[in-house]
Design a protein around this motif. Sequence first.
Motif, PDB file in Angstrom:
ATOM      1  N   SER A 127       3.575 -33.319  -1.295  1.00 42.98           N
ATOM      2  CA  SER A 127       4.759 -32.516  -1.580  1.00 42.98           C
ATOM      3  C   SER A 127       6.034 -33.278  -1.242  1.00 42.98           C
ATOM      4  O   SER A 127       6.173 -33.805  -0.141  1.00 42.98           O
ATOM      5  CB  SER A 127       4.697 -31.208  -0.784  1.00 42.98           C
ATOM      6  N   GLY A 128       6.940 -33.339  -2.226  1.00 41.01           N
ATOM      7  CA  GLY A 128       8.257 -33.930  -1.983  1.00 41.01           C
ATOM      8  C   GLY A 128       9.214 -32.852  -1.530  1.00 41.01           C
ATOM      9  O   GLY A 128       9.473 -31.892  -2.268  1.00 41.01           O
ATOM     10  N   ASP A 129       9.751 -33.009  -0.316  1.00 39.65           N
ATOM     11  CA  ASP A 129      10.553 -31.929   0.267  1.00 39.65           C
ATOM     12  C   ASP A 129      11.776 -32.447   1.004  1.00 39.65           C
ATOM     13  O   ASP A 129      11.880 -33.622   1.355  1.00 39.65           O
ATOM     14  CB  ASP A 129       9.693 -31.117   1.239  1.00 39.65           C
ATOM     15  N   TYR A 130      12.674 -31.488   1.256  1.00 41.36           N
ATOM     16  CA  TYR A 130      13.842 -31.722   2.089  1.00 41.36           C
ATOM     17  C   TYR A 130      13.556 -31.177   3.493  1.00 41.36           C
ATOM     18  O   TYR A 130      12.708 -30.279   3.658  1.00 41.36           O
ATOM     19  CB  TYR A 130      15.066 -31.020   1.510  1.00 41.36           C
ATOM     20  N   PRO A 131      14.266 -31.671   4.503  1.00 47.55           N
ATOM     21  CA  PRO A 131      14.053 -31.179   5.879  1.00 47.55           C
ATOM     22  C   PRO A 131      14.251 -29.679   6.016  1.00 47.55           C
ATOM     23  O   PRO A 131      13.705 -29.048   6.918  1.00 47.55           O
ATOM     24  CB  PRO A 131      15.103 -31.950   6.687  1.00 47.55           C
ATOM     25  N   ILE A 132      15.030 -29.088   5.080  1.00 43.49           N
ATOM     26  CA  ILE A 132      15.334 -27.655   5.153  1.00 43.49           C
ATOM     27  C   ILE A 132      14.069 -26.797   5.061  1.00 43.49           C
ATOM     28  O   ILE A 132      14.045 -25.642   5.502  1.00 43.49           O
ATOM     29  CB  ILE A 132      16.329 -27.278   4.036  1.00 43.49           C
ATOM     30  N   LEU A 133      12.993 -27.379   4.489  1.00 46.06           N
ATOM     31  CA  LEU A 133      11.734 -26.640   4.387  1.00 46.06           C
ATOM     32  C   LEU A 133      11.263 -26.164   5.756  1.00 46.06           C
ATOM     33  O   LEU A 133      10.705 -25.069   5.886  1.00 46.06           O
ATOM     34  CB  LEU A 133      10.652 -27.519   3.753  1.00 46.06           C
ATOM     35  N   ASP A 134      11.519 -26.960   6.785  1.00 51.58           N
ATOM     36  CA  ASP A 134      11.072 -26.609   8.135  1.00 51.58           C
ATOM     37  C   ASP A 134      11.805 -25.395   8.686  1.00 51.58           C
ATOM     38  O   ASP A 134      11.350 -24.766   9.631  1.00 51.58           O
ATOM     39  CB  ASP A 134      11.268 -27.814   9.065  1.00 51.58           C
ATOM     40  N   GLN A 135      12.961 -25.049   8.092  1.00 47.35           N
ATOM     41  CA  GLN A 135      13.687 -23.855   8.512  1.00 47.35           C
ATOM     42  C   GLN A 135      13.155 -22.613   7.810  1.00 47.35           C
ATOM     43  O   GLN A 135      13.239 -21.510   8.348  1.00 47.35           O
ATOM     44  CB  GLN A 135      15.182 -24.016   8.217  1.00 47.35           C
ATOM     45  N   ILE A 136      12.629 -22.802   6.598  1.00 49.86           N
ATOM     46  CA  ILE A 136      12.071 -21.664   5.858  1.00 49.86           C
ATOM     47  C   ILE A 136      10.668 -21.345   6.351  1.00 49.86           C
ATOM     48  O   ILE A 136      10.309 -20.180   6.530  1.00 49.86           O
ATOM     49  CB  ILE A 136      12.057 -21.968   4.345  1.00 49.86           C
ATOM     50  N   GLN A 137       9.880 -22.392   6.552  1.00 54.10           N
ATOM     51  CA  GLN A 137       8.535 -22.210   7.098  1.00 54.10           C
ATOM     52  C   GLN A 137       8.344 -23.228   8.216  1.00 54.10           C
ATOM     53  O   GLN A 137       8.049 -24.387   7.963  1.00 54.10           O
ATOM     54  CB  GLN A 137       7.464 -22.388   6.028  1.00 54.10           C
ATOM     55  N   GLU A 148      27.303 -20.718  -7.060  1.00 54.60           N
ATOM     56  CA  GLU A 148      27.576 -19.339  -7.495  1.00 54.60           C
ATOM     57  C   GLU A 148      27.159 -18.290  -6.468  1.00 54.60           C
ATOM     58  O   GLU A 148      27.715 -17.194  -6.440  1.00 54.60           O
ATOM     59  CB  GLU A 148      26.862 -19.068  -8.820  1.00 54.60           C
ATOM     60  N   TYR A 149      26.162 -18.610  -5.639  1.00 52.99           N
ATOM     61  CA  TYR A 149      25.650 -17.617  -4.687  1.00 52.99           C
ATOM     62  C   TYR A 149      25.769 -18.116  -3.248  1.00 52.99           C
ATOM     63  O   TYR A 149      24.882 -17.920  -2.425  1.00 52.99           O
ATOM     64  CB  TYR A 149      24.189 -17.288  -5.018  1.00 52.99           C
ATOM     65  N   SER A 150      26.894 -18.745  -2.967  1.00 46.83           N
ATOM     66  CA  SER A 150      27.097 -19.306  -1.625  1.00 46.83           C
ATOM     67  C   SER A 150      27.120 -18.228  -0.544  1.00 46.83           C
ATOM     68  O   SER A 150      26.750 -18.487   0.610  1.00 46.83           O
ATOM     69  CB  SER A 150      28.409 -20.112  -1.587  1.00 46.83           C
ATOM     70  N   ASP A 151      27.543 -17.008  -0.912  1.00 45.73           N
ATOM     71  CA  ASP A 151      27.599 -15.920   0.077  1.00 45.73           C
ATOM     72  C   ASP A 151      26.229 -15.266   0.283  1.00 45.73           C
ATOM     73  O   ASP A 151      25.956 -14.715   1.356  1.00 45.73           O
ATOM     74  CB  ASP A 151      28.603 -14.850  -0.360  1.00 45.73           C
ATOM     75  N   GLU A 152      25.392 -15.310  -0.726  1.00 50.73           N
ATOM     76  CA  GLU A 152      24.086 -14.651  -0.656  1.00 50.73           C
ATOM     77  C   GLU A 152      22.981 -15.576  -0.166  1.00 50.73           C
ATOM     78  O   GLU A 152      22.079 -15.147   0.552  1.00 50.73           O
ATOM     79  CB  GLU A 152      23.692 -14.089  -2.024  1.00 50.73           C
ATOM     80  N   ILE A 153      23.030 -16.846  -0.583  1.00 48.51           N
ATOM     81  CA  ILE A 153      21.950 -17.774  -0.276  1.00 48.51           C
ATOM     82  C   ILE A 153      22.209 -18.499   1.046  1.00 48.51           C
ATOM     83  O   ILE A 153      23.254 -19.111   1.237  1.00 48.51           O
ATOM     84  CB  ILE A 153      21.762 -18.803  -1.407  1.00 48.51           C
ATOM     85  N   LYS A 154      21.235 -18.419   1.934  1.00 46.41           N
ATOM     86  CA  LYS A 154      21.309 -19.114   3.220  1.00 46.41           C
ATOM     87  C   LYS A 154      20.640 -20.484   3.141  1.00 46.41           C
ATOM     88  O   LYS A 154      21.195 -21.490   3.599  1.00 46.41           O
ATOM     89  CB  LYS A 154      20.629 -18.266   4.301  1.00 46.41           C
ATOM     90  N   LEU A 155      19.447 -20.530   2.565  1.00 47.01           N
ATOM     91  CA  LEU A 155      18.688 -21.779   2.445  1.00 47.01           C
ATOM     92  C   LEU A 155      18.121 -21.880   1.039  1.00 47.01           C
ATOM     93  O   LEU A 155      17.668 -20.880   0.478  1.00 47.01           O
ATOM     94  CB  LEU A 155      17.538 -21.829   3.461  1.00 47.01           C
ATOM     95  N   LEU A 156      18.124 -23.087   0.478  1.00 38.86           N
ATOM     96  CA  LEU A 156      17.557 -23.300  -0.845  1.00 38.86           C
ATOM     97  C   LEU A 156      16.824 -24.636  -0.827  1.00 38.86           C
ATOM     98  O   LEU A 156      17.439 -25.679  -0.596  1.00 38.86           O
ATOM     99  CB  LEU A 156      18.649 -23.285  -1.923  1.00 38.86           C
ATOM    100  N   ALA A 157      15.531 -24.593  -1.051  1.00 37.81           N
ATOM    101  CA  ALA A 157      14.714 -25.806  -0.956  1.00 37.81           C
ATOM    102  C   ALA A 157      14.024 -26.100  -2.284  1.00 37.81           C
ATOM    103  O   ALA A 157      13.094 -25.382  -2.667  1.00 37.81           O
ATOM    104  CB  ALA A 157      13.674 -25.656   0.153  1.00 37.81           C
ATOM    105  N   PRO A 158      14.482 -27.135  -3.012  1.00 36.02           N
ATOM    106  CA  PRO A 158      13.747 -27.574  -4.210  1.00 36.02           C
ATOM    107  C   PRO A 158      12.486 -28.332  -3.798  1.00 36.02           C
ATOM    108  O   PRO A 158      12.496 -29.049  -2.791  1.00 36.02           O
ATOM    109  CB  PRO A 158      14.742 -28.499  -4.906  1.00 36.02           C
TER     110      PRO A 158
END
Length: 414
Positions: free
Chosen positions: A127-137, A97-107
């Motif tokens: 912590s269970g994480d995705y590699p995308i976490l490294d882009q946010i922090q 729904e927010y593909s235009d607004e959201i750049k990164l989403l990390a559960p």
Amino acid sequence: MKFLFDSDTWQEIYGSIRKNKMRTAITIVGVLWGIFLLVVLLGAARGMENGFNKLFGNFATNSVFVWTQSTDTPFKGFQEGRRFSLTMNDIDVLKSEYSDEIKLLAPRNQTNNLIIKDFKSGNFQVSGDYPILDQIQKKQLLYGRFLNGNDILTTAKVAVISEDMYKQLFDKDEFPIGQYIKINAIGYQVIGVYKPSNTIDFDGDCAYIPFTTFKKVYNTANKVDWMMITANEGTNIEQMEKDVLLTLKGLHKVHPDDERAFGSVNLGKEIGKITGFLTGMQFLTWFVGIATLIAGVFAIGNILLITVKERTKEIGIRRALGATPKSIRQQIILESVFLTTIAGMLGIVFGALILFLIDTAFGQGEDAALINPTVNIPIILIAFVTLIVLGTLIGLIPAHMATVVKPIEALREE
């Protein structure tokens, strides 16, 4: 331009200044104080901004963090106080729904566990994480790498640990990569060691394992403890937060006006408050500095007017001996420019010295409050040139007063 190199002109300027030492010194201090304040305040504001940037340096600042709490309003057959969890379905819906607004989403999923290495152990966050976490922090890795896509696909039993965990669990100088640690009695291979951030860090000392591995080991099914959302450039972060929370309320049958069901932190909003404060501070700095400069320049104009009044007879004699109005005007203006130039240079030098002392006292170390408090050279040059222009313009007033004096009337002046 010949009058600039005329020794008689400079001797007359020197004589005028010498006869009014105290008055001249006070006037110079007034102008000096203006540019000194401008330099110091701008430098301090820059130091605060640098410290702020360092604080959020490794973090995506346009981010929102969302988690669940308990409801405070009954809705659709559910009672007040109901507890629920975010799910992977929520993640998929938000991405769609927010593909235009959201750049990164990390559960993210997290727990605390005993971690063992041989005969050493400690209780740490896992912590269970995705590699995308490294882009946010962004993680500052000392050894190895962070999680990657293959770790997620294969539900690999690998872990990225903090520097403090490494020091506590491993022998001194022992190479950690490839070694095994036990989390919840299950062996994990260490693939990376990171240095905890001295800035914003929501995890502290933490062992990062793949999200899919966490799900399998801790049997979390589709549950998500919390999520980190980073917006695209230009997105209204506050509106996005409201829209995301409203969508999640609809997915979990929560009343639209329920303020307690979801907890959230809008980092972009909080940072906006700080940047607004810094912008206001810079505006105030310019206002105070320029106002003080103008006041100092007017003081120079006043002292030159007094000087012209005191030298009326002298000006009359010079006019009677053949001095032209232009030469007298040039001398008065040159005296004004000379005073503003000296005052400006001293103000810049003293300001730079104070900024150096501030940097030495407060700008060193990891917990520095003001980092590299400096002022850009172009700004200094603009301020200095502006000062000279103002000094020239203000010198026109006493210069005009000197040239309108008639020689006969001036010679009669006592």
